[in-house]
Design an enzyme around this catalytic site. Structure first.
Site, short mmCIF file in Angstrom:
data_model
loop_
_atom_site.label_atom_id
_atom_site.label_comp_id
_atom_site.label_asym_id
_atom_site.label_seq_id
_atom_site.Cartn_x
_atom_site.Cartn_y
_atom_site.Cartn_z
N SER A 161 0.80 -1.22 0.00
CA SER A 161 0.00 0.00 0.00
C SER A 161 0.84 1.28 0.00
O SER A 161 0.38 2.32 -0.47
CB SER A 161 -0.94 0.00 1.21
OG SER A 161 -0.20 -0.15 2.41
N ASP A 409 -4.62 6.57 11.31
CA ASP A 409 -3.68 5.99 10.35
C ASP A 409 -2.36 6.76 10.50
O ASP A 409 -2.23 7.89 10.03
CB ASP A 409 -4.21 6.12 8.93
CG ASP A 409 -3.28 5.49 7.90
OD1 ASP A 409 -2.17 5.06 8.27
OD2 ASP A 409 -3.67 5.41 6.71
N HIS A 412 0.44 5.49 6.66
CA HIS A 412 0.42 6.05 5.31
C HIS A 412 0.57 7.56 5.36
O HIS A 412 0.60 8.14 6.43
CB HIS A 412 -0.87 5.61 4.60
CG HIS A 412 -1.01 4.12 4.58
ND1 HIS A 412 -1.78 3.44 5.49
CD2 HIS A 412 -0.42 3.18 3.81
CE1 HIS A 412 -1.69 2.14 5.27
NE2 HIS A 412 -0.86 1.96 4.25
#
Length: 433
Positions: A161, A409, A412
């Protein structure tokens, strides 16, 4: 009593790892609680309606962060350092009043979960920094010059990702000159390809989180019905079948290896990582990662590929005050100085393996005339705890309740954001490396 057990466990782990034992007996299952990472992937108007979680079931626990001295020796940094050139991976984040070259309003390629400004992040100071190597200048990415240089060429970003996070940044910058046109996507929008028509230049992202063949039994919320089945001796055909078609490639992996998995060789169960309910040999994620990276680099070395191939190191997360499942967050609003934020034990092990394996591979590649390069973003990423979406991976998470509990998160990257500096570094390595 628990603190005493943790102390002995950490000492045991380090001693076993340093001795390079390939068979690790990870007992004390109550201590083996931690996290692995996956993206929350939800389609924006131009991306995908598939949801993919960035964080999955509890697995090996990271012991408390430890200080980590990044190696700076020539054999670990790469051939360019040996030639006396500046090491662009060692530097500092400095203020940049100019800010990003694109915004969330000018680029349609930013996926919802990385669109921090659209989702309501209140601060924007994290946008006004740039990476400055300590002994040289790093020019800003020039999309016009880059596209001209890449005429009739092909790029591929191969990995997990974070590779997909990076390709968004890459497309946003390049589309300042000409907007990319999507020409392919798989059913789940995980592997995709874009074309810049005027330059006949294509950019692909290939979903291959292990780089090896793996059967993954998870839904889009990260709920597993069975352990991952990872074949350590078989590379993922999703990229090997296309390998010869690409002029430039960036490989990356790492985070997925800390997840629960059963390991196979010759289609026979070899052992596992964190499977206390099964009567299997506990091999550890470090064993598997080293094994697969060795196979990836051997494949590259035997291919005699004449293009340019990068291996990007894994990026650390910045959870503080807990993990994703226990209220962990990333509320910082500016970079930290080197040494003010430490790699976790797990990230340290991943990075050590990466440097060791790429070091051996680049030495052999140089002898064969192959262009294999280390792309070490771990150090500069560690210094940017301010660059993650945090709760703003969701749209307006506190609009209805200012005290809402939201999963953060901290793995990321916001776009625009720190990851844009990777493009500056890539252009320098491609044009002058």
């Amino acid at each position: 009593m628990l603190k005493k057990m943790l102390f002995h466990w950490k000492s045991w782990w380090r001693s076993v790892y340093k001795q390079n034992h390939f068979v690790l007996k990870l007992g004390f299952s109550i201590l083996l609680v931690g996290l692995a990472f996956r993206l929350l992937f939800t389609r924006s108007d131009v991306i995908s309606d598939v949801q993919e979680t960035p964080f999955v079931q509890k697995i090996l626990s990271s012991p408390p962060p430890v200080s980590f001295s990044f190696p700076e020796t020539a054999d670990q940094i790469g051939p360019e350092e040996q030639a006396g050139r500046c090491n662009i991976f060692i530097g500092d984040w400095i203020p940049d009043p100019a800010g990003p070259v694109y915004t969330n309003e000018t680029c349609k390629f930013i996926e919802d979960h990385q669109n921090c400004m659209k989702n309501g992040r209140p601060d924007n100071g994290y946008l006004y920094w740039r990476w400055k190597p300590r002994n040289c200048q790093l020019p800003r990415f020039n999309p016009h010059k880059f596209l001209q240089f890449m005429s009739n060429k092909t790029w591929a970003l191969i990995g997990d990702s974070i590779s997909r996070n990076h390709v968004q940044s890459f497309l946003c910058v390049l589309s300042k000159v000409e907007e990319a046109v999507e020409v392919y996507h798989d059913k789940e929008y995980r592997s995709r390809r874009w074309l810049f028509p005027s330059y006949n230049f294509t950019v692909s992202v290939i979903w291959s989180p292990f780089l090896a063949q793996a059967a993954i039994f998870e839904d889009y919320n990260g709920v597993s019905t069975s352990e991952i089945e990872l074949h350590l001796d078989k590379l993922d055909t999703s990229w090997t079948d296309q390998f010869k078609n690409f002029d430039y490639m960036i490989f990356a992996s790492g985070e997925w290896y800390v997840k629960t998995a059963i390991y196979y060789e010759n289609d026979t169960v070899l052992g596992c990582h964190y499977c206390p309910k099964k009567n299997l040999t506990e091999l550890g994620f470090n064993f598997a990662y080293r094994k697969v990276l060795g196979n990836v680099f051997n494949y590259i070395l035997l291919s005699n590929h004449k293009g340019m191939i990068f291996f990007r190191t894994a990026t650390p997360d910045h959870f503080e005050n807990g993990e994703w499942f226990s209220g962990g967050n990333c509320k910082r609003t500016e970079p930290v100085k080197e040494g003010n934020f430490s790699l976790s034990e797990v990230n340290k092990i991943l990075h050590e393996i990466e440097l060791e394996e790429i070091g051996k591979a680049t030495a052999k590649a140089s002898e064969k005339g192959l262009n294999l390069k280390l792309f070490d973003v771990t150090r500069l990423s560690l210094m940017r705890p301010d660059g993650h979406p945090g709760p703003y991976r969701f749209f307006q998470p506190f609009a209805k309740d200012k005290n809402a509990k939201v999963i953060n998160d901290c793995l990321h990257w916001c776009l625009p954001g720190p990851i844009d500096a990777w493009n500056d570094m890539l252009m320098e390595m491609v044009l002058n490396g």
